[in-house]
Design a protein around this motif. Sequence first.
Motif, PDB file in Angstrom:
ATOM      1  N   TYR A 149       5.381  63.293  -7.486  1.00  0.00           N
ATOM      2  CA  TYR A 149       4.986  64.701  -7.237  1.00  0.00           C
ATOM      3  C   TYR A 149       5.520  63.167  -5.644  1.00  0.00           C
ATOM      4  O   TYR A 149       5.536  64.285  -4.654  1.00  0.00           O
ATOM      5  CB  TYR A 149       2.979  64.245  -7.339  1.00  0.00           C
ATOM      6  CG  TYR A 149       3.116  65.384  -6.367  1.00  0.00           C
ATOM      7  CD1 TYR A 149       2.965  67.025  -6.633  1.00  0.00           C
ATOM      8  CD2 TYR A 149       2.229  65.149  -5.788  1.00  0.00           C
ATOM      9  CE1 TYR A 149       2.691  68.213  -5.717  1.00  0.00           C
ATOM     10  CE2 TYR A 149       1.862  65.829  -4.361  1.00  0.00           C
ATOM     11  CZ  TYR A 149       1.769  67.619  -4.474  1.00  0.00           C
ATOM     12  OH  TYR A 149       1.383  68.307  -3.420  1.00  0.00           O
ATOM     13  N   ASP A 150       4.797  62.295  -5.682  1.00  0.00           N
ATOM     14  CA  ASP A 150       5.052  62.268  -4.111  1.00  0.00           C
ATOM     15  C   ASP A 150       6.214  61.592  -3.799  1.00  0.00           C
ATOM     16  O   ASP A 150       6.910  61.654  -3.023  1.00  0.00           O
ATOM     17  CB  ASP A 150       3.946  60.638  -4.180  1.00  0.00           C
ATOM     18  CG  ASP A 150       2.755  60.565  -4.080  1.00  0.00           C
ATOM     19  OD1 ASP A 150       2.369  61.519  -3.821  1.00  0.00           O
ATOM     20  OD2 ASP A 150       2.364  59.817  -4.310  1.00  0.00           O
ATOM     21  N   GLY A 151       7.323  61.497  -4.732  1.00  0.00           N
ATOM     22  CA  GLY A 151       9.066  60.978  -4.473  1.00  0.00           C
ATOM     23  C   GLY A 151       9.520  62.482  -4.288  1.00  0.00           C
ATOM     24  O   GLY A 151      10.822  62.826  -4.148  1.00  0.00           O
ATOM     25  N   ASP A 152       9.065  63.517  -5.189  1.00  0.00           N
ATOM     26  CA  ASP A 152       9.922  64.258  -5.323  1.00  0.00           C
ATOM     27  C   ASP A 152       9.611  65.463  -4.492  1.00  0.00           C
ATOM     28  O   ASP A 152       8.316  66.642  -4.871  1.00  0.00           O
ATOM     29  CB  ASP A 152      10.094  64.977  -6.237  1.00  0.00           C
ATOM     30  CG  ASP A 152      11.414  66.094  -6.892  1.00  0.00           C
ATOM     31  OD1 ASP A 152      11.747  66.077  -5.621  1.00  0.00           O
ATOM     32  OD2 ASP A 152      11.372  66.340  -7.756  1.00  0.00           O
ATOM     33  N   PRO A 153      10.914  66.338  -3.200  1.00  0.00           N
ATOM     34  CA  PRO A 153       9.613  67.446  -2.159  1.00  0.00           C
ATOM     35  C   PRO A 153      10.081  68.558  -2.661  1.00  0.00           C
ATOM     36  O   PRO A 153       9.293  69.612  -2.554  1.00  0.00           O
ATOM     37  CB  PRO A 153      10.846  66.947  -0.917  1.00  0.00           C
ATOM     38  CG  PRO A 153      11.581  66.443  -0.930  1.00  0.00           C
ATOM     39  CD  PRO A 153      11.184  65.288  -2.226  1.00  0.00           C
ATOM     40  N   ALA A 154      10.914  68.577  -3.917  1.00  0.00           N
ATOM     41  CA  ALA A 154      10.909  69.693  -4.659  1.00  0.00           C
ATOM     42  C   ALA A 154       9.977  70.237  -5.708  1.00  0.00           C
ATOM     43  O   ALA A 154       9.630  71.186  -6.018  1.00  0.00           O
ATOM     44  CB  ALA A 154      12.127  69.599  -5.756  1.00  0.00           C
ATOM     45  N   THR A 197      15.103  44.809 -19.473  1.00  0.00           N
ATOM     46  CA  THR A 197      15.355  45.154 -18.319  1.00  0.00           C
ATOM     47  C   THR A 197      13.845  44.810 -18.497  1.00  0.00           C
ATOM     48  O   THR A 197      13.008  45.452 -19.068  1.00  0.00           O
ATOM     49  CB  THR A 197      15.435  46.377 -17.998  1.00  0.00           C
ATOM     50  OG1 THR A 197      16.871  46.463 -18.720  1.00  0.00           O
ATOM     51  CG2 THR A 197      15.331  46.663 -16.863  1.00  0.00           C
ATOM     52  N   GLN A 198      13.438  44.436 -16.855  1.00  0.00           N
ATOM     53  CA  GLN A 198      12.024  44.117 -16.256  1.00  0.00           C
ATOM     54  C   GLN A 198      11.404  44.986 -15.631  1.00  0.00           C
ATOM     55  O   GLN A 198      12.817  44.886 -13.768  1.00  0.00           O
ATOM     56  CB  GLN A 198      11.626  43.222 -16.142  1.00  0.00           C
ATOM     57  CG  GLN A 198      11.792  42.206 -17.766  1.00  0.00           C
ATOM     58  CD  GLN A 198      10.808  41.028 -17.872  1.00  0.00           C
ATOM     59  OE1 GLN A 198      11.729  39.747 -17.219  1.00  0.00           O
ATOM     60  NE2 GLN A 198      10.049  39.895 -18.042  1.00  0.00           N
ATOM     61  N   ILE A 199      10.878  45.654 -15.391  1.00  0.00           N
ATOM     62  CA  ILE A 199      11.043  46.963 -14.250  1.00  0.00           C
ATOM     63  C   ILE A 199       9.528  46.632 -13.145  1.00  0.00           C
ATOM     64  O   ILE A 199       8.226  46.913 -13.877  1.00  0.00           O
ATOM     65  CB  ILE A 199      11.081  48.069 -14.112  1.00  0.00           C
ATOM     66  CG1 ILE A 199      12.769  48.559 -14.772  1.00  0.00           C
ATOM     67  CG2 ILE A 199      10.499  49.035 -13.217  1.00  0.00           C
ATOM     68  CD1 ILE A 199      13.226  49.665 -15.042  1.00  0.00           C
ATOM     69  N   GLY A 200       9.396  46.309 -12.442  1.00  0.00           N
ATOM     70  CA  GLY A 200       8.027  46.619 -11.698  1.00  0.00           C
ATOM     71  C   GLY A 200       7.075  47.609 -10.942  1.00  0.00           C
ATOM     72  O   GLY A 200       7.972  48.562 -11.796  1.00  0.00           O
ATOM     73  N   ASP A 201       6.123  47.407 -10.652  1.00  0.00           N
ATOM     74  CA  ASP A 201       5.693  48.244  -9.766  1.00  0.00           C
ATOM     75  C   ASP A 201       6.159  49.555  -8.537  1.00  0.00           C
ATOM     76  O   ASP A 201       7.287  48.690  -8.611  1.00  0.00           O
ATOM     77  CB  ASP A 201       4.782  48.403  -9.562  1.00  0.00           C
ATOM     78  CG  ASP A 201       3.018  47.985 -10.456  1.00  0.00           C
ATOM     79  OD1 ASP A 201       3.676  48.096 -11.779  1.00  0.00           O
ATOM     80  OD2 ASP A 201       2.640  46.605 -10.001  1.00  0.00           O
ATOM     81  N   ASN A 202       6.336  51.294  -8.789  1.00  0.00           N
ATOM     82  CA  ASN A 202       6.840  51.893  -7.874  1.00  0.00           C
ATOM     83  C   ASN A 202       8.366  52.020  -7.499  1.00  0.00           C
ATOM     84  O   ASN A 202       8.145  51.252  -6.447  1.00  0.00           O
ATOM     85  CB  ASN A 202       5.608  50.611  -6.026  1.00  0.00           C
ATOM     86  CG  ASN A 202       4.198  50.633  -6.012  1.00  0.00           C
ATOM     87  OD1 ASN A 202       3.717  52.090  -6.608  1.00  0.00           O
ATOM     88  ND2 ASN A 202       3.699  49.963  -5.757  1.00  0.00           N
ATOM     89  N   VAL A 203       8.952  51.488  -8.885  1.00  0.00           N
ATOM     90  CA  VAL A 203      10.159  51.449  -9.058  1.00  0.00           C
ATOM     91  C   VAL A 203      10.577  52.689  -8.752  1.00  0.00           C
ATOM     92  O   VAL A 203      10.175  54.150 -10.013  1.00  0.00           O
ATOM     93  CB  VAL A 203      10.987  50.681 -10.401  1.00  0.00           C
ATOM     94  CG1 VAL A 203      12.333  51.011 -10.120  1.00  0.00           C
ATOM     95  CG2 VAL A 203      10.346  49.643  -9.720  1.00  0.00           C
ATOM     96  N   LYS A 204      11.622  53.549  -7.827  1.00  0.00           N
ATOM     97  CA  LYS A 204      11.995  55.009  -7.984  1.00  0.00           C
ATOM     98  C   LYS A 204      13.816  54.769  -8.907  1.00  0.00           C
ATOM     99  O   LYS A 204      14.055  54.195  -8.022  1.00  0.00           O
ATOM    100  CB  LYS A 204      12.005  55.468  -6.266  1.00  0.00           C
ATOM    101  CG  LYS A 204      12.552  56.765  -6.761  1.00  0.00           C
ATOM    102  CD  LYS A 204      12.629  57.738  -5.143  1.00  0.00           C
ATOM    103  CE  LYS A 204      10.992  57.401  -4.900  1.00  0.00           C
ATOM    104  NZ  LYS A 204      11.170  58.383  -3.352  1.00  0.00           N
TER     105      LYS A 204
END
Length: 319
Positions: free
Chosen positions: A132-137, A211-218
Amino acid sequence: MHKLEKSVNNITRAILNDYEGTRTIDEVKTFDHPDNEDIINIIESLRRIVFPGYFRNKSYRVYTVRNNISMILEDVIFKLIRQISIVLRYDEKYVMLNDDEINDNAERITFEFLDKLPKIREYIETDVQAAYDGDPAAFNKDEIIYSYPGLYAILVNRLAHELFLLGVPLIPRVMTEHAHSKTGIDIHPGATIGKNFFIDHGTGIVIGETTQIGDNVKVYQGVTLGALSTRGGQSLRNKKRHPTIEDNVTIYSGASILGGETVVGKNAVIGGNAFITRSVPAGAKVSIKNQELRYNFDSPIEQVEKADLDPEENWFYII
């Protein structure tokens, strides 16, 4: 004998004779096979538990949702124990156990997995918020929960990952490949993903096992988090082959980040179509050089002017 019947009999005999080889595809397993349909039903039931107000059984009224959860849970437990008891025999350490011992282990694993559901729900809540925060659509969060393929792929991965960590063979991969077939997003159940993970658009994304992915990744469509080479085949099993993406990283469409030693540092931004095989320092912005465009027209047009672009602008991150 009718000509068609004779042809069918001949083909049947030929196929049965072909089964008598020593190839992998000739092997007849001595135990049941997992049921893909049951596994998919388990996913959808777990989805109802994760989102109790969204994907409930429509035959029940809203005010009975809490009671329905226990009914759904009983069904999941029954099916999951059954499916896990089948696949445990793929693991060498369970091969010599009798049926009761296999069932006991399947039951233990099932309840250990279900104990993880509150944690999974905690992470999924952050994924919804990140979308929601990352997609203005995005009109609202309901739209994300009901319709975003990225969220569905993340949910299935979070469920499958917990089963993967518990050492369950085959089922986690069946789950994530089902999500892959529905969304075009291929996430191996072994991949470790932090909170607030957002996949936008999603089609064509590949995220490898280690794969290792941290927090707040887009991550945007067409991104590959893969291995440099798989020529080593099974000798590479259990080795770190895929990259590490640290916190607050954005990876734009078409980028490929490869290799087990490759680390993308915190707050980095990877531009579209970048091809990366070595580590990127924290805070870096990586983009490919602007390619020369050639224009061919049937009729004369005004001269195309060259313009210097501000490297701080977002033109090379367009999605």
